[in-house]
Scaffold this active site. Sequence first.
Site, PDB file in Angstrom:
ATOM      1  N   ASN A  79      15.532  -0.675   7.097  1.00  0.00           N
ATOM      2  CA  ASN A  79      16.870  -0.920   6.576  1.00  0.00           C
ATOM      3  C   ASN A  79      17.770   0.314   6.629  1.00  0.00           C
ATOM      4  O   ASN A  79      18.997   0.175   6.690  1.00  0.00           O
ATOM      5  CB  ASN A  79      16.766  -1.426   5.134  1.00  0.00           C
ATOM      6  N   LYS A 112       6.205   2.962  15.136  1.00  0.00           N
ATOM      7  CA  LYS A 112       5.066   3.651  15.773  1.00  0.00           C
ATOM      8  C   LYS A 112       4.066   4.151  14.736  1.00  0.00           C
ATOM      9  O   LYS A 112       2.860   4.162  14.970  1.00  0.00           O
ATOM     10  CB  LYS A 112       5.581   4.821  16.631  1.00  0.00           C
ATOM     11  N   TYR A 144      28.362   2.238  16.474  1.00  0.00           N
ATOM     12  CA  TYR A 144      27.589   1.495  15.483  1.00  0.00           C
ATOM     13  C   TYR A 144      27.072   0.191  16.083  1.00  0.00           C
ATOM     14  O   TYR A 144      25.881  -0.138  15.976  1.00  0.00           O
ATOM     15  CB  TYR A 144      28.450   1.210  14.249  1.00  0.00           C
ATOM     16  N   LYS A 148      23.001  -0.816  16.714  1.00  0.00           N
ATOM     17  CA  LYS A 148      22.393  -1.999  16.102  1.00  0.00           C
ATOM     18  C   LYS A 148      22.015  -3.034  17.162  1.00  0.00           C
ATOM     19  O   LYS A 148      20.995  -3.723  17.046  1.00  0.00           O
ATOM     20  CB  LYS A 148      23.343  -2.616  15.077  1.00  0.00           C
TER      21      LYS A 148
END
Length: 269
Positions: A79, A112, A144, A148
């Site tokens: 998040n 990872k 941005y 995303k």
Amino acid sequence: MRQKVVLITGGSSGIGKSIGLFLKSKGFTVYGTSRNPENYKSHTSFPLLKLEVRDRDAANTLIKELLKREDRIDVLINNAGIGITGPIEETSLEEMNKVFETNFYGPIRMIKAVLPSMRKQKEGLIINVTSIAGFMGLPYRAIYSTSKGALGILTEALRMECKDFGVKVTNVAPGDFATNIASGRYHAPVIKDSAYEQPYKKTLELIDDHVDEGEDPILVAKKIYRIINTRKPKVHYAVGNALQKFSLFLKNVLPDKVYERLLLKHYKL
């Protein structure tokens, strides 16, 4: 029944905090992260662990520490993210890199770090929080949107790579929500007499109005709760008001130039 262990990056405020509080109320064992947990002494509902997602080694250190505490991690929610606005021509590459290090490479580092343990336990869920803005190129929010959007595409590929391990991967794309993201967003300065001065200034005002009028972040929390309890999550989920979700439908069905004209009209450009 064993409580599922959930790790949420960027869990100190906004959407991340709402997710953590809601999942905690539903009986999950929740951990959040923050670059500076000491700044959130009143945040006692669930533990905040120190993490700088741009630090190459921090993700591995954090996952090892949490596995020592809990022995497993069932759900990773990527998040943590930052915003940025500005004309592409007038935004520094240094600021662009900071956004990608946080919004794109940060989640990759976490993925990872957590995948070996999830593969070993033969189950797990990775939820990447992207943005409705990641499905389209938005004026003065190109970096941005791109960061995303890249994370959304990575999600699609990772799902297929992990399908034989019992590890599920999905992407939740919020629209505009009432959070403090605007206060932490990097704004390229509005330069007097620049070719972009007036349209950029006008767009900035519109963006801030959208955030101020945004939905309650609890909607994202509830969506994520439902996803965790879904046996076969979809690839993409969008959470936002009806107009924002309808814009995704239009993006898929309209000719590119027609959709572009709609965006220009929306931003009054």
